[in-house]
Design a protein around this motif. Structure first.
Motif, PDB file in Angstrom:
ATOM      1  N   ASP A  77       0.395  14.515   1.872  1.00 35.88           N
ATOM      2  CA  ASP A  77      -0.343  13.400   2.472  1.00 35.88           C
ATOM      3  C   ASP A  77      -0.626  12.320   1.422  1.00 35.88           C
ATOM      4  O   ASP A  77      -0.747  12.626   0.231  1.00 35.88           O
ATOM      5  CB  ASP A  77      -1.681  13.885   3.024  1.00 35.88           C
ATOM      6  CG  ASP A  77      -1.536  14.746   4.264  1.00 35.88           C
ATOM      7  OD1 ASP A  77      -0.510  14.623   4.963  1.00 35.88           O
ATOM      8  OD2 ASP A  77      -2.460  15.541   4.531  1.00 35.88           O
ATOM      9  N   PRO A  78      -0.802  11.059   1.860  1.00 38.61           N
ATOM     10  CA  PRO A  78      -1.119   9.986   0.913  1.00 38.61           C
ATOM     11  C   PRO A  78      -2.334  10.295   0.037  1.00 38.61           C
ATOM     12  O   PRO A  78      -2.329  10.002  -1.155  1.00 38.61           O
ATOM     13  CB  PRO A  78      -1.371   8.769   1.813  1.00 38.61           C
ATOM     14  CG  PRO A  78      -0.511   9.024   3.006  1.00 38.61           C
ATOM     15  CD  PRO A  78      -0.588  10.517   3.219  1.00 38.61           C
TER      16      PRO A  78
ATOM     17  N   LYS B 294      -8.987   3.529  -2.309  1.00 38.59           N
ATOM     18  CA  LYS B 294      -8.930   4.977  -2.122  1.00 38.59           C
ATOM     19  C   LYS B 294      -7.809   5.383  -1.168  1.00 38.59           C
ATOM     20  O   LYS B 294      -7.731   4.902  -0.037  1.00 38.59           O
ATOM     21  CB  LYS B 294     -10.286   5.471  -1.592  1.00 38.59           C
ATOM     22  CG  LYS B 294     -10.421   6.957  -1.505  1.00 38.59           C
ATOM     23  CD  LYS B 294     -10.650   7.535  -2.862  1.00 38.59           C
ATOM     24  CE  LYS B 294     -10.997   9.014  -2.751  1.00 38.59           C
ATOM     25  NZ  LYS B 294     -10.875   9.691  -4.015  1.00 38.59           N
ATOM     26  N   ASP B 295      -6.922   6.244  -1.655  1.00 37.75           N
ATOM     27  CA  ASP B 295      -5.806   6.833  -0.896  1.00 37.75           C
ATOM     28  C   ASP B 295      -4.754   5.819  -0.442  1.00 37.75           C
ATOM     29  O   ASP B 295      -3.863   6.164   0.328  1.00 37.75           O
ATOM     30  CB  ASP B 295      -6.315   7.619   0.322  1.00 37.75           C
ATOM     31  CG  ASP B 295      -7.290   8.722  -0.050  1.00 37.75           C
ATOM     32  OD1 ASP B 295      -7.233   9.226  -1.195  1.00 37.75           O
ATOM     33  OD2 ASP B 295      -8.123   9.090   0.802  1.00 37.75           O
ATOM     34  N   GLN B 296      -4.848   4.553  -0.917  1.00 34.43           N
ATOM     35  CA  GLN B 296      -3.919   3.530  -0.453  1.00 34.43           C
ATOM     36  C   GLN B 296      -3.213   2.747  -1.555  1.00 34.43           C
ATOM     37  O   GLN B 296      -2.047   2.409  -1.408  1.00 34.43           O
ATOM     38  CB  GLN B 296      -4.647   2.523   0.450  1.00 34.43           C
ATOM     39  CG  GLN B 296      -5.180   3.109   1.715  1.00 34.43           C
ATOM     40  CD  GLN B 296      -5.955   2.085   2.525  1.00 34.43           C
ATOM     41  OE1 GLN B 296      -5.670   0.886   2.472  1.00 34.43           O
ATOM     42  NE2 GLN B 296      -6.935   2.542   3.271  1.00 34.43           N
ATOM     43  N   LYS B 297      -3.933   2.432  -2.656  1.00 31.24           N
ATOM     44  CA  LYS B 297      -3.320   1.535  -3.635  1.00 31.24           C
ATOM     45  C   LYS B 297      -3.931   1.726  -5.018  1.00 31.24           C
ATOM     46  O   LYS B 297      -5.123   1.949  -5.159  1.00 31.24           O
ATOM     47  CB  LYS B 297      -3.495   0.080  -3.186  1.00 31.24           C
ATOM     48  CG  LYS B 297      -2.869  -0.943  -4.125  1.00 31.24           C
ATOM     49  CD  LYS B 297      -2.785  -2.325  -3.505  1.00 31.24           C
ATOM     50  CE  LYS B 297      -4.065  -3.088  -3.578  1.00 31.24           C
ATOM     51  NZ  LYS B 297      -3.913  -4.513  -3.219  1.00 31.24           N
TER      52      LYS B 297
ATOM     53  N   LYS C 251       6.685   9.904   7.958  1.00 33.22           N
ATOM     54  CA  LYS C 251       6.896  11.152   8.693  1.00 33.22           C
ATOM     55  C   LYS C 251       7.041  12.334   7.733  1.00 33.22           C
ATOM     56  O   LYS C 251       7.877  12.317   6.840  1.00 33.22           O
ATOM     57  CB  LYS C 251       8.091  11.049   9.638  1.00 33.22           C
ATOM     58  CG  LYS C 251       9.346  10.534   9.018  1.00 33.22           C
ATOM     59  CD  LYS C 251      10.419  10.311  10.074  1.00 33.22           C
ATOM     60  CE  LYS C 251      11.482   9.415   9.469  1.00 33.22           C
ATOM     61  NZ  LYS C 251      12.507   9.047  10.377  1.00 33.22           N
ATOM     62  N   GLY C 252       6.142  13.293   7.918  1.00 32.76           N
ATOM     63  CA  GLY C 252       6.166  14.473   7.080  1.00 32.76           C
ATOM     64  C   GLY C 252       5.561  14.298   5.713  1.00 32.76           C
ATOM     65  O   GLY C 252       5.692  15.151   4.853  1.00 32.76           O
ATOM     66  N   GLY C 253       4.872  13.155   5.441  1.00 32.55           N
ATOM     67  CA  GLY C 253       4.281  13.000   4.120  1.00 32.55           C
ATOM     68  C   GLY C 253       3.907  11.573   3.762  1.00 32.55           C
ATOM     69  O   GLY C 253       3.248  10.884   4.516  1.00 32.55           O
ATOM     70  N   THR C 254       4.406  11.138   2.597  1.00 31.57           N
ATOM     71  CA  THR C 254       4.015   9.852   2.022  1.00 31.57           C
ATOM     72  C   THR C 254       5.226   9.087   1.509  1.00 31.57           C
ATOM     73  O   THR C 254       6.119   9.669   0.896  1.00 31.57           O
ATOM     74  CB  THR C 254       3.065  10.078   0.822  1.00 31.57           C
ATOM     75  OG1 THR C 254       1.914  10.768   1.278  1.00 31.57           O
ATOM     76  CG2 THR C 254       2.651   8.766   0.167  1.00 31.57           C
ATOM     77  N   SER C 255       5.219   7.795   1.745  1.00 30.06           N
ATOM     78  CA  SER C 255       6.141   6.874   1.084  1.00 30.06           C
ATOM     79  C   SER C 255       5.318   6.143   0.030  1.00 30.06           C
ATOM     80  O   SER C 255       4.324   5.483   0.355  1.00 30.06           O
ATOM     81  CB  SER C 255       6.729   5.888   2.087  1.00 30.06           C
ATOM     82  OG  SER C 255       7.496   4.914   1.427  1.00 30.06           O
ATOM     83  N   MET C 256       5.701   6.314  -1.232  1.00 25.57           N
ATOM     84  CA  MET C 256       5.005   5.654  -2.333  1.00 25.57           C
ATOM     85  C   MET C 256       5.834   4.448  -2.759  1.00 25.57           C
ATOM     86  O   MET C 256       6.960   4.597  -3.222  1.00 25.57           O
ATOM     87  CB  MET C 256       4.814   6.623  -3.508  1.00 25.57           C
ATOM     88  CG  MET C 256       4.032   6.035  -4.671  1.00 25.57           C
ATOM     89  SD  MET C 256       3.712   7.230  -5.994  1.00 25.57           S
ATOM     90  CE  MET C 256       5.266   7.137  -6.913  1.00 25.57           C
ATOM     91  N   GLU C 257       5.270   3.269  -2.583  1.00 21.52           N
ATOM     92  CA  GLU C 257       5.934   2.017  -2.942  1.00 21.52           C
ATOM     93  C   GLU C 257       5.501   1.618  -4.350  1.00 21.52           C
ATOM     94  O   GLU C 257       4.311   1.477  -4.623  1.00 21.52           O
ATOM     95  CB  GLU C 257       5.531   0.926  -1.950  1.00 21.52           C
ATOM     96  CG  GLU C 257       6.039  -0.449  -2.276  1.00 21.52           C
ATOM     97  CD  GLU C 257       5.453  -1.505  -1.345  1.00 21.52           C
ATOM     98  OE1 GLU C 257       5.544  -2.693  -1.712  1.00 21.52           O
ATOM     99  OE2 GLU C 257       4.900  -1.163  -0.283  1.00 21.52           O
ATOM    100  N   VAL C 258       6.468   1.473  -5.240  1.00 23.90           N
ATOM    101  CA  VAL C 258       6.179   1.090  -6.622  1.00 23.90           C
ATOM    102  C   VAL C 258       6.797  -0.278  -6.894  1.00 23.90           C
ATOM    103  O   VAL C 258       7.988  -0.485  -6.647  1.00 23.90           O
ATOM    104  CB  VAL C 258       6.761   2.121  -7.623  1.00 23.90           C
ATOM    105  CG1 VAL C 258       6.589   1.636  -9.054  1.00 23.90           C
ATOM    106  CG2 VAL C 258       6.120   3.477  -7.426  1.00 23.90           C
ATOM    107  N   LYS C 259       5.966  -1.198  -7.384  1.00 23.25           N
ATOM    108  CA  LYS C 259       6.464  -2.509  -7.806  1.00 23.25           C
ATOM    109  C   LYS C 259       5.924  -2.758  -9.207  1.00 23.25           C
ATOM    110  O   LYS C 259       4.712  -2.697  -9.432  1.00 23.25           O
ATOM    111  CB  LYS C 259       6.018  -3.611  -6.860  1.00 23.25           C
ATOM    112  CG  LYS C 259       6.566  -4.976  -7.255  1.00 23.25           C
ATOM    113  CD  LYS C 259       6.186  -6.043  -6.245  1.00 23.25           C
ATOM    114  CE  LYS C 259       6.774  -7.379  -6.650  1.00 23.25           C
ATOM    115  NZ  LYS C 259       6.348  -8.452  -5.743  1.00 23.25           N
ATOM    116  N   GLN C 260       6.822  -3.025 -10.129  1.00 20.80           N
ATOM    117  CA  GLN C 260       6.426  -3.318 -11.509  1.00 20.80           C
ATOM    118  C   GLN C 260       7.065  -4.642 -11.905  1.00 20.80           C
ATOM    119  O   GLN C 260       8.277  -4.817 -11.801  1.00 20.80           O
ATOM    120  CB  GLN C 260       6.864  -2.192 -12.452  1.00 20.80           C
ATOM    121  CG  GLN C 260       6.374  -2.403 -13.864  1.00 20.80           C
ATOM    122  CD  GLN C 260       6.490  -1.166 -14.732  1.00 20.80           C
ATOM    123  OE1 GLN C 260       6.888  -0.109 -14.291  1.00 20.80           O
ATOM    124  NE2 GLN C 260       6.129  -1.314 -15.990  1.00 20.80           N
TER     125      GLN C 260
END
Length: 125
Positions: free
Chosen positions: A13-14, A61-64, A87-96
């Motif tokens: 989960d996120p 919290k739990d978002q960013k 679906k089934g979990g978390t998509s973690m978006e990374v921008k650097q």
């Protein structure tokens, strides 16, 4: 200067992925190295026994998470990590952004191998 953006998927989960990225003890578990981290804007952080260090800018919290990573005296990179339910979990978006040209390949490799593989292993156990 270069920019990196990628999505990573986890079965957790996120809130669990966010915790693994902001809790000092959890960071030390999945990296296997000493870390300094407080979930407080304006605090300094370090991971992998000082290989990555910088300043925490923002937490939602739990978002960013927003951090400034230090490269040299006047070279700082902005890292924004967002956690999206997927679906089934978390998509973690990374921008650097503002990555020094000579550090770009190492940064990309670090996100793919050090961050993603280690975090994924934590959640697959």
């Amino acid at each position: 200067m270069k920019e990196f953006k990628q999505y990573f998927h986890f079965t957790a989960d996120p809130k669990d992925v966010y915790n693994a990225m902001t809790n000092k003890i959890m960071i030390e578990i999945w990296t296997g190295e000493d870390a300094e981290m407080e979930e407080v804007p304006g605090t300094e952080f370090s991971m992998w026994d000082g290989s990555i260090c910088g300043k925490n800018i923002e937490f939602v919290k739990d978002q960013k998470i927003v951090q400034e990573w230090y490269f040299g005296e006047d070279e700082n990179s902005l890292v924004t990590i967002k956690f999206h339910p997927h679906k089934g979990g978390t998509s973690m978006e990374v921008k650097q952004t503002n990555i020094p040209d000579e550090a770009y390949e190492n940064i990309v490799e670090g996100w793919n191998e050090d961050y993603y593989l280690a975090l994924n292993q934590l959640f697959e156990e």
